[in-house]
Design an enzyme around this catalytic site. Structure first.
Site, PDB file in Angstrom:
ATOM      1  N   GLU A 136     -29.751 -21.790   7.147  1.00  0.00           N
ATOM      2  CA  GLU A 136     -29.226 -22.267   6.008  1.00  0.00           C
ATOM      3  C   GLU A 136     -30.956 -22.794   6.189  1.00  0.00           C
ATOM      4  OE1 GLU A 136     -27.154 -24.976   2.512  1.00  0.00           O
ATOM      5  OE2 GLU A 136     -26.920 -25.123   4.217  1.00  0.00           O
ATOM      6  N   HIS A 194     -22.375 -21.137  -2.555  1.00  0.00           N
ATOM      7  CA  HIS A 194     -21.423 -22.637  -3.179  1.00  0.00           C
ATOM      8  C   HIS A 194     -22.043 -23.606  -3.575  1.00  0.00           C
ATOM      9  CE1 HIS A 194     -22.237 -23.018   0.819  1.00  0.00           C
ATOM     10  NE2 HIS A 194     -21.463 -24.009   1.691  1.00  0.00           N
ATOM     11  N   ASP A 195     -23.099 -24.335  -3.212  1.00  0.00           N
ATOM     12  CA  ASP A 195     -23.936 -24.543  -3.673  1.00  0.00           C
ATOM     13  C   ASP A 195     -24.560 -25.410  -5.078  1.00  0.00           C
ATOM     14  OD1 ASP A 195     -23.205 -26.361  -1.048  1.00  0.00           O
ATOM     15  OD2 ASP A 195     -25.004 -25.263   0.241  1.00  0.00           O
ATOM     16  N   ASP A 227     -25.012 -23.845   8.802  1.00  0.00           N
ATOM     17  CA  ASP A 227     -25.383 -25.109   8.076  1.00  0.00           C
ATOM     18  C   ASP A 227     -26.443 -25.857   8.172  1.00  0.00           C
ATOM     19  OD1 ASP A 227     -23.836 -26.235   5.924  1.00  0.00           O
ATOM     20  OD2 ASP A 227     -24.477 -27.558   6.722  1.00  0.00           O
ATOM     21  N   ASP A 232     -18.998 -19.797   9.366  1.00  0.00           N
ATOM     22  CA  ASP A 232     -20.384 -21.110   9.454  1.00  0.00           C
ATOM     23  C   ASP A 232     -20.061 -21.880  10.139  1.00  0.00           C
ATOM     24  OD1 ASP A 232     -21.837 -22.922   7.468  1.00  0.00           O
ATOM     25  OD2 ASP A 232     -20.959 -21.467   6.013  1.00  0.00           O
TER      26      ASP A 232
HETATM   27  C1  GLC Z   1     -24.547 -26.991   3.948  1.00  0.00           C
HETATM   28  C2  GLC Z   1     -23.498 -26.803   3.182  1.00  0.00           C
HETATM   29  C3  GLC Z   1     -23.211 -26.998   1.491  1.00  0.00           C
HETATM   30  C4  GLC Z   1     -22.382 -28.956   2.223  1.00  0.00           C
HETATM   31  C5  GLC Z   1     -24.075 -29.675   3.276  1.00  0.00           C
HETATM   32  C6  GLC Z   1     -23.160 -30.285   4.830  1.00  0.00           C
HETATM   33  O1  GLC Z   1     -25.936 -27.196   2.640  1.00  0.00           O
HETATM   34  O2  GLC Z   1     -23.931 -25.212   2.328  1.00  0.00           O
HETATM   35  O3  GLC Z   1     -22.027 -26.840   1.174  1.00  0.00           O
HETATM   36  O4  GLC Z   1     -22.138 -29.648   1.769  1.00  0.00           O
HETATM   37  O5  GLC Z   1     -24.766 -28.913   4.241  1.00  0.00           O
HETATM   38  O6  GLC Z   1     -23.155 -29.607   5.470  1.00  0.00           O
END
Ligand code: GLC
Length: 516
Positions: free
Chosen positions: A258, A320-321, A196, A99
């Protein structure tokens, strides 16, 4: 199967390392624990694992606040453990995706410690500083996106927590530093990065205020009360992504973006994929869809239609979100299997989230259990993301840790766990069967898609076609059986309800794959 295209033909399994397997008894999962569970991952039949961040971090956002990109946090193990994990995965034919959290660092990162110290240091411009608050930008996690730092009295930008200052991607040294981090890991054997919130890297150079947008939730959560046209999705982002892609291409590695988007449309993800940008970007419309054939079809189509010719789709049911899909969509185990049929038979790469192969539900946590910052801030309106991160259910007792788990185990662990998989109707059976089917069936792997295949109001359907074979996928989205017109097919390749006769009506919530 050509190795170069593993990311197109295979599936990726996301592991949240804190919650997969603890080897020390401190209640937090770690890399040696994860390594001890690779049999499970390999037997599932995925091609790669993606690990949520394991770098040194104060864990303000559970690792999404990185204090050193080129090391491993002692709670997860050591760099040597990571090398060993990469080695073990490769020995099993599994790729490793890390990640990459590069929109921001932790406020404990040496770059930020230097940057905040005074106004003239060499790292000052690695972050985004202004003497007064320049605009109305809001943090994704609530409140303003600007925090005043006592050392110099200036304000720095943070799209997330104040402990997660945004890097200044308009400074070429920052871009070079990130490219060096990519090289560091690719040289160690890492096969790719999940990036991310990549669409937030670049901000408008003048930092203008975002236009306001009417939204009923805007008073409590200002982020939704703006059109985010200046704090993300900038038109020169492709150039930066192109530089990252060039480094990835040197190593044959893959980049998966993402997208941050509160509108749940994600169409813009498509703007940043292709041969000279990202290999793939998450498009979460399916995840955010309601469970009706019509809505699901619209969500699926919205990604397929948006992608450029050199794009490639991704399918995500849970991560995970967001709330885990068996809870979000309901319908019990039958619907969880039907959802797997969708993710695993559409053209594109499925991203599976640990435990979804067991049908793990969202954890039902008490206020006192919540540790996720937005959950603490917005409880009970938003209970945070901890419920999606509860420990993997290995045995009837859990077996995640010998100590006290950092989040409580789900109450259904005694009967929903990795050892309870003998039943051919279990969810994991469907995952294994469909992943095996994908590996062996060219139409499912690389076939063109004929869509839709039926206009039945309750059934999702498409065909995957290559010269030698035609496969029809039918997903009954309702709790009653349904007879769908059209070709019945010649052979049931997989049925989540164990149907073997192609002429049988679809069982309630059945997903069926047939050769026609
Ligand atoms: C992304 C991740 C999330 C995190 C955010 C800040 O959305 O998936 O879990 O809190 O970025 O890094």
């Amino acid at each position: 199967m050509s190795d170069a295209a593993w990311w197109r033909t295979g599936a990726v399994y996301q592991i949240y390392p804190r919650s997969f397997q603890d080897s020390t008894g401190n209640g937090i999962g770690d890399l040696p624990g994860l390594r001890s569970r690779l049999d499970w991952v390999e037997q599932l039949g995925v091609s790669a694992v993606w690990l949520s961040p394991v770098h040194p971090s104060p864990q303000a956002d559970f690792g999404y606040d990185v204090a050193d990109y080129c090391d491993v946090d002692p709670i997860f193990g050591s760099l040597a453990d990571m090398d060993q994990l990469i080695h073990d995965c490769h020995a099993r034919g599994l790729k490793v995706v890390l990640d990459g959290v590069f929109n921001h660092t932790s406020d404990q990162h040496a770059w930020f410690t230097a940057s905040r110290a005074d106004k003239t240091n060499a790292k000052r411009d690695w972050y985004i500083w202004r003497d007064t608050v320049p605009n109305n930008w809001k943090s994704t996690f609530g409140g303003t996106a600007w925090t005043q730092d006592p050392a110099t009295g200036s304000y720095y930008l943070h799209s997330f927590l104040p402990a997660q200052p945004d890097l200044n991607w308009r400074n070429p040294d920052v871009v070079d530093a990130v490219l060096d981090v990519l090289r560091f890991w690719f040289e160690r054997g890492v096969d790719g990065f999940r990036l991310d919130v990549f669409n937030s890297y670049l901000k408008h150079p003048d930092l203008p205020s975002n236009p306001r947008r009417w939204h009923p939730g805007a008073l409590a959560y200002g982020y939704v009360g703006q059109h985010h046209i200046h704090d993300r999705d900038q038109s020169d982002l492709p150039e930066v992504l192109g530089r990252m892609r060039a480094v990835a291409d040197e190593f044959g590695a893959v980049l998966i973006g993402e997208t941050l988007d509160e509108k749940f449309r994600y169409d813009r993800a498509a703007d940043f994929v292709g041969d000279d940008q990202l290999h793939m970007a998450f498009h979460f419309a399916l995840l955010h869809s309601r469970w009706t054939a019509k809505k699901l079809a619209t969500a699926i189509r919205s990604q397929l239609n948006a992608l450029p010719k050199d794009g490639w789709p991704t399918w995500v049911l849970s991560n995970h979100d967001f709330q885990r899909h068996p809870t979000r969509w309901g319908g019990g185990d039958e619907r969880a299997k039907a959802a797997a049929v969708i993710a695993l038979t559409l053209p594109g790469t499925p991203f599976l989230y640990y435990g979804e192969e067991l049908g793990m539900a969202e954890g039902r946590l008490k206020r006192a259990d919540i540790v996720d910052p937005p959950g603490i801030r917005f409880w009970p309106v938003f209970k945070g993301r901890d419920g999606a991160r509860t420990p993997m259910q290995w045995t009837s007792e859990g077996a995640f840790t010998t100590g006290i788990p950092w989040l409580p185990l789900n109450p259904d662990t005694p009967w929903r766990h990795a050892e309870a998989t003998a039943n051919p109707l279990s969810i994991v059976h469907t995952y294994r069967a469909l992943l095996a089917l994908r590996r062996n069936n060219e139409a499912l792997r690389s076939g063109a898609t004929i869509w839709p295949d039926t206009d039945h109001a309750d059934v999702l359907s498409w065909q995957r076609v290559v010269a030698s074979e035609r496969v029809r996928v039918l997903v009954n989205t309702v709790d009653r059986s349904v007879l769908v017109p059209g070709e019945a097919g010649t052979q049931v390749l997989w049925s989540t309800a164990a149907v073997t006769d192609v002429r049988e009506p679809l069982a309630p919530n059945e997903g069926r794959v047939v050769r026609v």
